[in-house]
Enzyme design. Structure first.
Site, PDB file in Angstrom:
ATOM      1  N   GLU A  26       0.757  -1.055  -0.050  1.00  0.00           N
ATOM      2  CA  GLU A  26       0.239  -0.061  -0.142  1.00  0.00           C
ATOM      3  C   GLU A  26       0.950   1.279  -0.062  1.00  0.00           C
ATOM      4  OE1 GLU A  26      -2.265   0.481   3.646  1.00  0.00           O
ATOM      5  OE2 GLU A  26      -2.444   2.679   3.183  1.00  0.00           O
ATOM      6  N   ARG A  30       0.217  10.679   0.078  1.00  0.00           N
ATOM      7  CA  ARG A  30       0.634  11.292   0.790  1.00  0.00           C
ATOM      8  C   ARG A  30       1.840  12.391   0.480  1.00  0.00           C
ATOM      9  NH1 ARG A  30       0.730   8.336   6.560  1.00  0.00           N
ATOM     10  NH2 ARG A  30      -1.205   7.003   6.339  1.00  0.00           N
ATOM     11  N   THR A  54      -4.116   6.316   1.902  1.00  0.00           N
ATOM     12  CA  THR A  54      -4.589   7.657   2.337  1.00  0.00           C
ATOM     13  C   THR A  54      -5.516   8.195   0.935  1.00  0.00           C
ATOM     14  OG1 THR A  54      -2.261   7.787   3.142  1.00  0.00           O
ATOM     15  CG2 THR A  54      -3.560   9.808   3.350  1.00  0.00           C
ATOM     16  N   LYS A 114     -10.903  -1.411   7.348  1.00  0.00           N
ATOM     17  CA  LYS A 114      -9.591  -1.137   8.173  1.00  0.00           C
ATOM     18  C   LYS A 114      -9.919  -0.319   9.519  1.00  0.00           C
ATOM     19  CE  LYS A 114      -6.390   2.594   7.410  1.00  0.00           C
ATOM     20  NZ  LYS A 114      -5.129   3.184   6.869  1.00  0.00           N
TER      21      LYS A 114
HETATM   22  C1  3PG Z   1      -0.893   5.071   8.616  1.00  0.00           C
HETATM   23  O1  3PG Z   1      -1.759   5.442   7.830  1.00  0.00           O
HETATM   24  O2  3PG Z   1      -0.223   5.907   9.086  1.00  0.00           O
HETATM   25  C2  3PG Z   1      -0.610   3.650   8.750  1.00  0.00           C
HETATM   26  O3  3PG Z   1      -1.870   3.271   9.514  1.00  0.00           O
HETATM   27  C3  3PG Z   1       0.526   3.332   9.169  1.00  0.00           C
HETATM   28  O4  3PG Z   1       0.790   3.470  10.686  1.00  0.00           O
HETATM   29  P1  3PG Z   1       2.076   2.999  11.190  1.00  0.00           P
HETATM   30  O5  3PG Z   1       3.121   3.981  10.883  1.00  0.00           O
HETATM   31  O6  3PG Z   1       1.783   3.374  12.808  1.00  0.00           O
HETATM   32  O7  3PG Z   1       2.349   1.641  11.081  1.00  0.00           O
END
Ligand code: 3PG
Length: 193
Positions: A26, A30, A54, A114
């Site tokens: 994934e 961002r 995201t 999720k």
């Molecule tokens: C996010 O969108 O930041 C993810 O869920 C990942 O989270 P993490 O960096 O705590 O693994």
């Protein structure tokens, strides 16, 4: 769960993860290079299943499809996003953090969601509790998951998989330490048992 800051890191990082046995990647939308990074990964690694993360609006759904994503992940789920996703050719994994949000996604036909941010939204205990009234829903928790707590989630019958950034720490990506990322990926892949 991948954040790409430099386009040139995209393909070597994807190769490192796939070499370690993780082929579901994934890439979060961002950063300015995210869409281009996804397209490069899709072209270089046809054996990987690459999606976008995201995803917050209809425009990002269109960008994801155009880049060749096979799935999309969102941190939350608004009606506008869910309406746009309903006509998209690839599936969305919508984010929820409460029973009410879960129910909204179910109204749109989702049974796979999720939980985000997982650790601060109650963690594995929350997923276990949501399994009472919502026995048909399966979760992919992300947010705050790492080697210290990942098995708490994977042990639950209503957890399909987990996501996290611990497998590709930014300092290793920045330094191009791909072998170490492959090792982290390999350790994570071994958790499947
Ligand atoms: C996010 O969108 O930041 C993810 O869920 C990942 O989270 P993490 O960096 O705590 O693994």
């Amino acid at each position: 769960m991948i954040v790409i800051d430099r386009l040139e890191d995209a393909v070597p990082l994807a190769r490192a993860l796939v070499a370690g046995g993780l082929n579901v990647l994934e890439v979060t939308l961002r950063t300015p290079v995210a869409v281009e990074a996804i397209a490069a990964m899709v072209e270089a690694l046809p054996e990987a299943i690459i999606g976008s993360g995201t995803v917050c609006d209809a425009a990002q759904i269109e960008q994801s499809v155009a880049a060749g994503c096979q799935f999309m992940v969102s941190p939350g789920a608004t009606d506008r996003l869910l309406e746009a996703a309903a006509s998209a050719p690839i599936k969305l994994l919508p984010g929820i953090a409460s029973a009410a949000e879960l129910m909204r996604c179910r109204e749109y036909g989702y049974t796979e969601m999720k939980l985000f941010p997982a650790e601060t939204s109650g963690g594995a205990a929350a997923i276990k509790a949501l399994g009472g009234p919502f026995g048909d829903v399966r979760f992919c928790p992300t947010g705050g998951i790492g080697p210290h707590n990942v098995m708490d989630y994977l042990a639950l019958p209503n957890v399909l998989c987990v996501g996290g950034s611990w497998i590709c720490p930014s300092e290793l990506v920045k330094a191009g330490r791909w072998d170490e990322i492959t090792e982290l990926a390999s350790n994570a892949a071994a958790l499947r048992g």
